[in-house]
Design a protein around this motif. Structure first.
Motif, PDB file in Angstrom:
ATOM      1  N   MET A 174      71.607  88.732  21.209  1.00  0.00           N
ATOM      2  CA  MET A 174      71.209  87.521  21.888  1.00  0.00           C
ATOM      3  C   MET A 174      69.827  87.726  22.512  1.00  0.00           C
ATOM      4  O   MET A 174      69.537  88.756  23.091  1.00  0.00           O
ATOM      5  N   LEU A 175      68.987  86.708  22.385  1.00  0.00           N
ATOM      6  CA  LEU A 175      67.648  86.791  22.942  1.00  0.00           C
ATOM      7  C   LEU A 175      67.690  86.623  24.457  1.00  0.00           C
ATOM      8  O   LEU A 175      68.535  85.908  24.997  1.00  0.00           O
ATOM      9  N   SER A 176      66.766  87.258  25.111  1.00  0.00           N
ATOM     10  CA  SER A 176      66.710  87.202  26.564  1.00  0.00           C
ATOM     11  C   SER A 176      66.229  85.831  27.036  1.00  0.00           C
ATOM     12  O   SER A 176      65.316  85.249  26.469  1.00  0.00           O
ATOM     13  N   ASP A 177      66.859  85.341  28.090  1.00  0.00           N
ATOM     14  CA  ASP A 177      66.413  84.086  28.698  1.00  0.00           C
ATOM     15  C   ASP A 177      65.649  84.372  29.994  1.00  0.00           C
ATOM     16  O   ASP A 177      65.388  83.475  30.782  1.00  0.00           O
ATOM     17  N   LYS A 178      65.263  85.638  30.168  1.00  0.00           N
ATOM     18  CA  LYS A 178      64.551  86.050  31.371  1.00  0.00           C
ATOM     19  C   LYS A 178      63.130  85.498  31.364  1.00  0.00           C
ATOM     20  O   LYS A 178      62.441  85.508  30.357  1.00  0.00           O
ATOM     21  N   ILE A 179      62.718  85.016  32.510  1.00  0.00           N
ATOM     22  CA  ILE A 179      61.348  84.586  32.728  1.00  0.00           C
ATOM     23  C   ILE A 179      60.752  85.559  33.744  1.00  0.00           C
ATOM     24  O   ILE A 179      61.312  85.767  34.829  1.00  0.00           O
ATOM     25  N   TYR A 180      59.663  86.167  33.359  1.00  0.00           N
ATOM     26  CA  TYR A 180      59.028  87.180  34.195  1.00  0.00           C
ATOM     27  C   TYR A 180      57.962  86.555  35.083  1.00  0.00           C
ATOM     28  O   TYR A 180      57.286  85.612  34.688  1.00  0.00           O
ATOM     29  N   HIS A 181      57.813  87.137  36.267  1.00  0.00           N
ATOM     30  CA  HIS A 181      56.744  86.746  37.185  1.00  0.00           C
ATOM     31  C   HIS A 181      55.669  87.822  37.062  1.00  0.00           C
ATOM     32  O   HIS A 181      55.953  89.004  37.232  1.00  0.00           O
ATOM     33  N   ARG A 182      54.471  87.417  36.729  1.00  0.00           N
ATOM     34  CA  ARG A 182      53.399  88.392  36.467  1.00  0.00           C
ATOM     35  C   ARG A 182      53.014  89.215  37.696  1.00  0.00           C
ATOM     36  O   ARG A 182      52.634  90.379  37.569  1.00  0.00           O
ATOM     37  N   LEU A 183      53.080  88.630  38.861  1.00  0.00           N
ATOM     38  CA  LEU A 183      52.570  89.302  40.050  1.00  0.00           C
ATOM     39  C   LEU A 183      53.640  89.977  40.896  1.00  0.00           C
ATOM     40  O   LEU A 183      53.332  90.838  41.713  1.00  0.00           O
ATOM     41  N   ASN A 184      54.891  89.559  40.695  1.00  0.00           N
ATOM     42  CA  ASN A 184      55.959  90.096  41.535  1.00  0.00           C
ATOM     43  C   ASN A 184      57.176  90.427  40.668  1.00  0.00           C
ATOM     44  O   ASN A 184      58.007  89.567  40.403  1.00  0.00           O
ATOM     45  N   PRO A 185      57.324  91.678  40.258  1.00  0.00           N
ATOM     46  CA  PRO A 185      58.453  92.054  39.407  1.00  0.00           C
ATOM     47  C   PRO A 185      59.810  91.912  40.091  1.00  0.00           C
ATOM     48  O   PRO A 185      60.849  91.950  39.445  1.00  0.00           O
ATOM     49  N   GLU A 186      59.811  91.739  41.416  1.00  0.00           N
ATOM     50  CA  GLU A 186      61.056  91.548  42.154  1.00  0.00           C
ATOM     51  C   GLU A 186      61.643  90.156  41.942  1.00  0.00           C
ATOM     52  O   GLU A 186      62.821  89.930  42.196  1.00  0.00           O
ATOM     53  N   VAL A 187      60.825  89.206  41.475  1.00  0.00           N
ATOM     54  CA  VAL A 187      61.304  87.842  41.241  1.00  0.00           C
ATOM     55  C   VAL A 187      62.121  87.872  39.956  1.00  0.00           C
ATOM     56  O   VAL A 187      61.609  88.171  38.885  1.00  0.00           O
ATOM     57  N   ASP A 188      63.404  87.588  40.076  1.00  0.00           N
ATOM     58  CA  ASP A 188      64.332  87.644  38.953  1.00  0.00           C
ATOM     59  C   ASP A 188      64.723  86.221  38.548  1.00  0.00           C
ATOM     60  O   ASP A 188      65.507  85.577  39.239  1.00  0.00           O
ATOM     61  N   LEU A 189      64.130  85.739  37.456  1.00  0.00           N
ATOM     62  CA  LEU A 189      64.377  84.356  37.039  1.00  0.00           C
ATOM     63  C   LEU A 189      64.943  84.292  35.623  1.00  0.00           C
ATOM     64  O   LEU A 189      64.610  85.111  34.770  1.00  0.00           O
ATOM     65  N   ARG A 190      65.780  83.310  35.417  1.00  0.00           N
ATOM     66  CA  ARG A 190      66.307  82.955  34.101  1.00  0.00           C
ATOM     67  C   ARG A 190      65.788  81.561  33.780  1.00  0.00           C
ATOM     68  O   ARG A 190      65.418  80.797  34.686  1.00  0.00           O
ATOM     69  N   ALA A 191      65.785  81.193  32.529  1.00  0.00           N
ATOM     70  CA  ALA A 191      65.267  79.884  32.119  1.00  0.00           C
ATOM     71  C   ALA A 191      65.951  78.750  32.886  1.00  0.00           C
ATOM     72  O   ALA A 191      65.291  77.809  33.340  1.00  0.00           O
ATOM     73  N   VAL A 208      51.351  82.822  35.919  1.00  0.00           N
ATOM     74  CA  VAL A 208      52.409  83.217  36.845  1.00  0.00           C
ATOM     75  C   VAL A 208      53.662  83.656  36.089  1.00  0.00           C
ATOM     76  O   VAL A 208      54.258  84.683  36.407  1.00  0.00           O
ATOM     77  N   PHE A 209      54.056  82.884  35.052  1.00  0.00           N
ATOM     78  CA  PHE A 209      55.303  83.144  34.332  1.00  0.00           C
ATOM     79  C   PHE A 209      55.048  83.474  32.870  1.00  0.00           C
ATOM     80  O   PHE A 209      54.106  82.977  32.263  1.00  0.00           O
ATOM     81  N   TYR A 210      55.948  84.271  32.310  1.00  0.00           N
ATOM     82  CA  TYR A 210      55.947  84.519  30.872  1.00  0.00           C
ATOM     83  C   TYR A 210      57.346  84.957  30.458  1.00  0.00           C
ATOM     84  O   TYR A 210      58.192  85.280  31.301  1.00  0.00           O
ATOM     85  N   GLY A 211      57.591  84.952  29.163  1.00  0.00           N
ATOM     86  CA  GLY A 211      58.885  85.379  28.646  1.00  0.00           C
ATOM     87  C   GLY A 211      58.922  85.178  27.149  1.00  0.00           C
ATOM     88  O   GLY A 211      57.924  84.786  26.534  1.00  0.00           O
TER      89      GLY A 211
END
Length: 168
Positions: free
Chosen positions: A1-18, A59-62
């Motif tokens: 399964m592909l990841s639905d994670k959205i990364y924050h470029r400046l803060n790796p502590e930000v844990d986001l999903r689509a 700010v975001f990528y994934g």
């Protein structure tokens, strides 16, 4: 399964999903200054994933599918919907129409390149002359049958108009 994670470029502590982008505060908090740009791109015919990266990519990528999903979730928020209304009003119908026309030209130009390549490939293929002759013969029979149908309908119309068969 592909990841639905959205990364924050400046803060790796930000844990986001689509799906987190269905919360209007997510984008407002991290990239609120880009919402109008995103809405403007969407109103003018740019696709959701490309618009998302163009507006929020600093700010975001994934994964592209996660980005597309995040964009879809964000577009269901009132924040996006209000921004679309503002962009539509700001740009006006004429400007939007010009932009949409440009998008269609861009798409057709891109596809035309692929079509040229396929045309070259197809032109190099052997042409089945026997089948082409059979098609010519089949079309001639089809055209003759269609002509008979039209003549029959015309004759029927003449009778129906009181002109009778064979009268001019």
């Amino acid at each position: 399964m592909l990841s639905d994670k959205i990364y924050h470029r400046l803060n790796p502590e930000v844990d986001l999903r689509a799906a987190d982008f269905s919360h209007k505060f997510i984008v407002r908090k991290f990239a609120g200054h880009c919402i109008d740009l995103y809405a403007t791109l969407r109103v003018t015919g740019h696709d959701a994933p490309s618009s998302f990266i163009a507006a929020f990519g600093k700010v975001f990528y994934g994964h592209p599918e996660a980005v597309a999903s995040a964009a879809g979730h964000f577009e269901r928020t009132i924040t996006f919907q209000l921004s679309v209304e503002e962009a539509t009003e700001r740009l006006g119908e004429e400007r939007i129409a010009k932009e949409l026309s440009a998008r269609c030209e861009e798409i057709s130009a891109f596809t035309a390149v692929a079509a040229r390549a396929f045309r070259i490939e197809f032109s190099e293929r052997f042409i089945d002359r026997i089948r082409m002759h059979q098609d010519d013969k089949a079309f001639a029979e089809f055209a003759a049958e269609r002509r008979k149908e039209r003549e029959k309908a015309t004759a029927k119309d003449r009778v129906g108009n009181g002109l009778g068969e064979g009268h001019e």
